[in-house]
Design a protein around this motif. Structure first.
Motif, mmCIF file in Angstrom:
data_model
loop_
_atom_site.group_PDB
_atom_site.id
_atom_site.type_symbol
_atom_site.label_atom_id
_atom_site.label_comp_id
_atom_site.label_asym_id
_atom_site.label_seq_id
_atom_site.Cartn_x
_atom_site.Cartn_y
_atom_site.Cartn_z
ATOM 1 N N LEU A 1 0.682 -1.091 0.000
ATOM 2 C CA LEU A 1 0.000 0.000 0.000
ATOM 3 C C LEU A 1 0.706 1.129 0.000
ATOM 4 N N ALA A 2 1.266 1.587 -0.772
ATOM 5 C CA ALA A 2 2.035 2.616 -0.592
ATOM 6 C C ALA A 2 1.409 3.767 -0.815
ATOM 7 N N LYS A 3 1.137 4.492 -0.099
ATOM 8 C CA LYS A 3 0.550 5.690 -0.311
ATOM 9 C C LYS A 3 1.370 6.576 0.201
ATOM 10 N N SER B 1 7.361 -12.429 -7.032
ATOM 11 C CA SER B 1 6.535 -12.106 -8.137
ATOM 12 C C SER B 1 5.560 -13.191 -8.286
ATOM 13 N N GLU B 2 6.035 -14.318 -8.109
ATOM 14 C CA GLU B 2 5.105 -15.376 -8.267
ATOM 15 C C GLU B 2 4.050 -15.306 -7.275
ATOM 16 N N GLN B 3 4.520 -15.155 -6.093
ATOM 17 C CA GLN B 3 3.580 -15.301 -5.058
ATOM 18 C C GLN B 3 2.478 -14.343 -5.107
ATOM 19 N N ARG B 4 2.727 -13.288 -5.518
ATOM 20 C CA ARG B 4 1.747 -12.294 -5.600
ATOM 21 C C ARG B 4 1.162 -11.971 -4.292
ATOM 22 N N ALA B 5 0.823 -10.782 -4.129
ATOM 23 C CA ALA B 5 0.339 -10.351 -2.859
ATOM 24 C C ALA B 5 -0.969 -10.961 -2.540
ATOM 25 N N ARG B 6 -1.241 -11.003 -1.285
ATOM 26 C CA ARG B 6 -2.499 -11.554 -0.899
ATOM 27 C C ARG B 6 -3.511 -10.506 -1.099
ATOM 28 N N ARG B 7 -4.627 -10.917 -1.372
ATOM 29 C CA ARG B 7 -5.603 -9.872 -1.588
ATOM 30 C C ARG B 7 -5.982 -9.203 -0.319
ATOM 31 N N PRO B 8 -6.359 -8.026 -0.460
ATOM 32 C CA PRO B 8 -6.705 -7.281 0.731
ATOM 33 C C PRO B 8 -7.941 -7.839 1.380
ATOM 34 N N MET B 9 -8.030 -7.635 2.606
ATOM 35 C CA MET B 9 -9.166 -8.182 3.305
ATOM 36 C C MET B 9 -10.400 -7.344 3.047
ATOM 37 N N ASP C 1 -15.322 0.961 4.802
ATOM 38 C CA ASP C 1 -14.465 2.020 4.308
ATOM 39 C C ASP C 1 -13.018 1.627 4.422
ATOM 40 N N MET C 2 -12.765 1.111 5.562
ATOM 41 C CA MET C 2 -11.383 0.756 5.760
ATOM 42 C C MET C 2 -10.964 -0.266 4.735
ATOM 43 N N ALA C 3 -11.823 -1.183 4.541
ATOM 44 C CA ALA C 3 -11.502 -2.228 3.596
ATOM 45 C C ALA C 3 -11.242 -1.612 2.232
ATOM 46 N N LYS C 4 -12.057 -0.681 1.983
ATOM 47 C CA LYS C 4 -11.919 -0.080 0.695
ATOM 48 C C LYS C 4 -10.609 0.646 0.597
ATOM 49 N N GLU C 5 -10.374 1.347 1.614
ATOM 50 C CA GLU C 5 -9.163 2.122 1.630
ATOM 51 C C GLU C 5 -8.000 1.201 1.420
ATOM 52 N N TYR C 6 -8.134 0.204 2.174
ATOM 53 C CA TYR C 6 -7.108 -0.781 2.160
ATOM 54 C C TYR C 6 -6.907 -1.305 0.778
ATOM 55 N N LYS C 7 -7.983 -1.612 0.241
ATOM 56 C CA LYS C 7 -7.935 -2.170 -1.081
ATOM 57 C C LYS C 7 -7.324 -1.176 -2.043
ATOM 58 N N MET D 1 -4.185 -1.697 -4.287
ATOM 59 C CA MET D 1 -4.192 -1.638 -5.720
ATOM 60 C C MET D 1 -3.162 -0.649 -6.216
ATOM 61 N N LYS D 2 -3.065 0.373 -5.496
ATOM 62 C CA LYS D 2 -2.093 1.345 -5.929
ATOM 63 C C LYS D 2 -0.754 0.692 -5.929
#
Length: 907
Positions: A32-34, A80-88, A135-141, A145-146
């Motif tokens: 998440l780098a924001k 790279s393979e592993q790919r990040a886990r999807r956000p909760m 909201d948080m989830a969204k934010e998180y997401k 994604m970013k």
DNA sequence: AAGAATGAAAT
DNA sequence: ATTTCATTCTT
């Protein structure tokens, strides 16, 4: 069935059940780098905006792998393979946050049951509250994604890779680290890793974010101290900008180098690198054996620093790195101090005594120690460390080793296992749980902060050092000073296992343990009100993160060793784990303690150098991060912003210094990891935690309103605690099984609806607890609307539910059980809930929270400390320190700094 | 390793 | 519409 899923899976992973091996537990990933560019509040929104900029970050490595980034890359390579886990998603967040509560209430309940309950709660949850999570989830997401632009929830089908299975177990990779490249999935070569691995790149990411973080911290402090933020902000920013590139990269590089085991060669190689580094710093360029260019760049600044330092300190000789560290620390401190000072008088020479710098002193002293201790030390640090921490390090090292990337890293598995173990233990020994964990109240946070800073600084770039210590703990000179080492040792022994995630787990576990212990009584008593729940845990929760793993009590984070005398005092205080106050004192003390030394002379120069190189910036960033992490629990704005910075390192640091060290050994690889997590945690913690009570209310209300609400879904039977629990439990299981069964069947084949027991009825009260102890929910049969209840997986729904619904009149035997369970539960819950709520929830501040449920929801943050508040506190602390420390010569240093800073600002 | 739950995303 | 998978953690 999953055909659709893409063929990828089936064939590939055949091993499992066709599915890919799910990696479960990792931390979600950091990325998440924001960034938080400024400390101002932009964070909230700007995420997106900034994003654009950020992308760079993501790309960072440029190569497509994404991971190449620096430190993490090692693991990342494969990542790279592993790919990040999807956000909760929101629900998951909710679960995560409340599961512990549920568990407390029903220790016997298994996770699944807990999940069900959680689902019920979730169903009942007010929309507002839910929204928060959402909201948080969204934010998180969004953040996620970013971070990884191209991320797809479903792994690309392409991933034909193959074998993830065997290679290594896939451990968790640290996905978090960097954003996987967007394209990764597409085709990208997953593995480039190595090439990039070279430090050079360094992080594009560093810049903006870090700055932000840093600035934030500093700014905050400043604000607190003085009201003037002005120049500081601008100045900082400016400086940072300038430096940015170089600075960060350099720092990172160092960190990487030091930490990164990446080298294929293995321990030996690492050793070399390290050594080279060391040399550079210490002796100078002449020695540079390492061919690596990038390093050299870094070196220079460091080197300079080292020199200066060394000059200041007569002794220095062999150990450059120490010097380096100290230097870094000093810088960090200086920065902080300077800022504080700035306000007062930035003009030419502030004679002000605000110097403080305890850390510095401590460091210096420490350094000295080290000096003596190990002039040469096995630089292998990394390797050595790894050896010590067999599993983890092993994995790490191994991976890097091969050219062929083993795709997965075993981490995950290991982690899980570890966790499990611990859990078990806790369970077994209820007593243990309480332990020392002092729940720090907010105050403690400060402590932690300071501490963190040090740790961070150290860890950040000095990974070398740390491990080394561990490796050779005492050995030669056990100077009294070393607090850390002893601490470390202790900790290590007791629980080497969990390093990363401990916090939550611990907390939970502990809680559980407590609960369990108490529970029995309750059960027996059956008192409705059950006074039990003493729960001091309240504080606990909030702080969990900070808290070190239960392990030994020594956790006390001392800032640093001081003079012997002081040290003693400190120890004394610290030892008693019990009191919080003590902790606080500790905090203070360390500060107080500074041993004085005259190092100031160099500082100015150092500072400059650093600045020029950018080191300073990075340094600062690190510091900030550390601080921020610990401090900012609040994240007042819901969205606050995930900064990548935060994601960076803090985790370990924050939690404990020890951890930091440990982590290194274990996973040095993932230095950054922590931050992200931390950030996440903060936010996560900020989320309101609702007590069961809340749910009760709601549930009731809802029930009234809707009537059906959850009714149909079988309430999660809760195993009660009572003596009969076993029976119940069994029953419970049965029921559960049935459900399960049902579900399965349904999914598999609709046909069977599980006519099974009509008796089962048990719907019990809708939702969990109704308030009355005895009451039976029965009153409202309302049947079900079609609304899908949440519980039984989606499929189950109505039809199934139907049968579940309790028979007209009543419950069948099973139902009875359920009811009883519920009742019990209710009893417990209520009492708990209130207290719990208060305590844990949120509370530091207000009791309000209890009711706040609703309120909270609207309000947003519970009472966590706002960042600002924290900052203030921190600032105050600094001031105090300074005052106290007056005796310390730091003044001079300060002076020096001031000008420098100013200049910096100007730039 | 399976599985409970929900939800977001992809298929 | 359906399937994946995120988290947690017992069984």
């Amino acid at each position: 069935m999953k055909g659709g899923g893409g063929g990828k899976e089936p064939p590939v992973e055949g091993e499992v059940s066709g599915k890919r091996p799910k990696r479960k537990c990792l931390q979600w990933h950091p990325l998440l780098a924001k960034k938080a560019p400024d400390f101002s509040e932009e964070e909230e929104e700007e995420d997106e905006e900034e994003l654009e900029k950020e992308p760079v970050l993501c790309v960072e490595s440029g190569a497509q792998e994404g991971e190449s980034g620096g430190m993490e890359d090692e693991s990342e390579e494969y990542s790279s393979e592993q790919r990040a886990r999807r956000p909760m998603n929101a629900f998951l967040l909710f679960c995560k946050r409340h599961r512990s509560l549920v568990r407390q209430e029903h220790p016997r309940l298994d996770n699944r049951g807990a999940t069900k309950i959680l689902a019920d709660w979730w169903a009942v949850l007010d929309p507002k509250e839910k929204q928060k999570y959402t909201d948080m989830a969204k934010e998180y997401k969004d953040a996620f994604m970013k971070a990884n632009p191209g991320y797809k929830w479903c792994p690309a089908t392409n991933k034909p890779v193959k074998s993830p299975s065997h290679s290594v177990s896939n451990a968790r990779k640290k996905v978090w680290s960097l954003p996987s490249n967007p394209s990764k999935e597409s085709s990208a070569a997953k593995k480039h890793p190595k090439t990039d691995s070279t430090p050079q790149l360094n992080f594009a990411m560093a810049d903006p974010n870090k700055m932000g973080g840093l600035s934030m911290l500093l700014l905050a402090g400043e604000h607190a101290l003085t009201a003037r933020e002005i120049s500081s902000s601008s100045s900082q920013t400016g400086c940072a900008d300038v430096v940015k590139h170089t600075g960060k990269s350099a720092l990172f590089q160092l960190a990487e180098i030091s930490s990164s085991p990446v080298q294929p060669a293995g321990g030996s190689k690492n050793a070399e690198d390290t050594s080279s580094l060391t040399h550079v710093e210490a002796s100078g360029p002449s020695q540079p054996s390492s061919p690596d260019l990038p390093k050299s760049c870094v070196k220079s600044p460091l080197f300079q620093l080292a020199e200066q330092i060394s000059s200041s300190r007569p002794q220095s000789a062999s150990e450059g790195r120490q010097c380096g560290q100290s230097a870094l620390f000093q810088l960090a401190e200086m920065c902080l101090a300077s800022e504080a000072e700035k306000m007062e008088a930035r003009s030419s020479q502030p004679s002000g005594g605000s110097s403080s710098l305890c850390a510095q002193h401590s460091l210096s002293s420490r350094v000295t120690e080290e000096h003596e201790d190990t002039a040469e030390l096995p630089i292998t640090t990394t390797s050595s460390a790894s050896s010590s921490s067999s599993s983890t390090s092993g994995s790490t090292s191994s991976s890097p080793t091969d050219t062929t990337p083993s795709y997965l890293s075993p981490c995950k598995t290991l982690k899980k296992k570890k966790k499990k173990k611990e859990n078990k233990d806790s369970y077994e020994n209820p007593a243990s749980p309480k332990k020392p964990k002092k729940r720090h109240s907010p105050e403690s946070d400060l402590d932690s902060v300071m501490f963190t800073i040090e740790a961070v600084a150290k860890g950040a770039w000095g990974s070398e050092e740390t491990p080394r210590k561990k490796a050779h703990p005492s050995e030669s000179e056990s100077s009294p000073i070393m607090d850390q080492s002893p601490a470390v040792k202790k900790k290590t022994k007791p629980k080497p296992k969990k390093q990363l995630k401990l916090k939550d787990d611990d907390a939970e576990e502990e809680e559980e343990g407590d609960e369990e212990t108490y529970k029995p009584q309750d059960v027996e008593m059956k008192t409705e009100e059950a006074p039990l729940t003493p729960k001091d845990e309240c504080e606990n929760e909030p702080d969990m993160k900070v808290e070190p793993p239960v392990g030994v009590e020594d956790t006390t984070p001392h800032c640093s060793p001081l003079h012997p005398t002081e040290l003693e005092e400190k120890d004394t205080d610290s030892k008693p784990p019990q009191t919080r106050q003590e902790d606080r004192e500790q905090e203070v003390k360390p500060e107080t303690c500074g041993s004085r030394k005259s190092e100031r002379s160099c500082k100015g120069a150092l500072y400059k150098t650093l600045v020029s190189e950018g080191m300073l910036t990075s340094l600062r960033a690190n510091v900030d991060r550390g601080k921020r992490g610990s401090l900012r629990g609040s994240v007042s704005d819901h969205e606050g912003g995930w900064n990548d910075e935060s994601w960076g390192f803090s985790q370990a640091a924050t939690s404990n210094p020890k951890k930091l060290k440990k982590s290194k050994s274990k996973e040095e690889t993932t230095p950054g990891l922590g931050k992200l997590e931390e950030e996440f945690e903060k936010k996560f913690n900020s989320l309101p935690q609702y007590s069961p009570l809340t749910f009760d209310k709601k549930s009731v209300a809802i029930t009234k309103k809707k009537k059906n609400s959850t009714s149909s879904p079988p309430e999660p039977p809760k195993p009660c605690k009572g003596s009969s629990s076993s029976q119940k439990k069994t029953l419970f299981h049965k029921i559960v099984n049935k459900y399960k069964h049902r579900k399965e069947k349904s999914s598999a084949t609709d046909k069977d609806v599980v006519p099974t027991d009509p008796t089962v009825g048990a719907e019990t009260s809708p939702v969990l607890k109704s308030g009355s102890p005895c009451m039976s929910p029965s009153p409202e049969p309302q049947k079900v609307l079609d609304t899908p209840v949440g519980s039984q997986k989606r499929k189950a729904r109505k039809s199934k539910i139907t049968h579940l619904v309790r028979t007209a009149d009543g419950r069948v035997s099973p139902a009875q059980e359920d009811k009883s369970k519920d009742q019990t539960k209710n009893q417990d819950e209520k009492p708990f809930s209130q207290e719990t709520l208060c305590n844990r929830g949120v509370c530091y501040n207000d009791p309000i929270s209890v009711e706040s449920d609703v309120t909270d929801a609207s309000g947003g943050l519970p009472a966590f400390f706002s960042l600002a508040a924290l900052a203030e506190v921190a600032a105050m602390e600094n001031v105090h320190r300074a005052q106290r420390a007056v005796s310390i010569p730091t003044e001079g240093q300060v002076k020096d700094m001031a000008p420098v800073l100013i200049s910096c600002a100007d730039q």
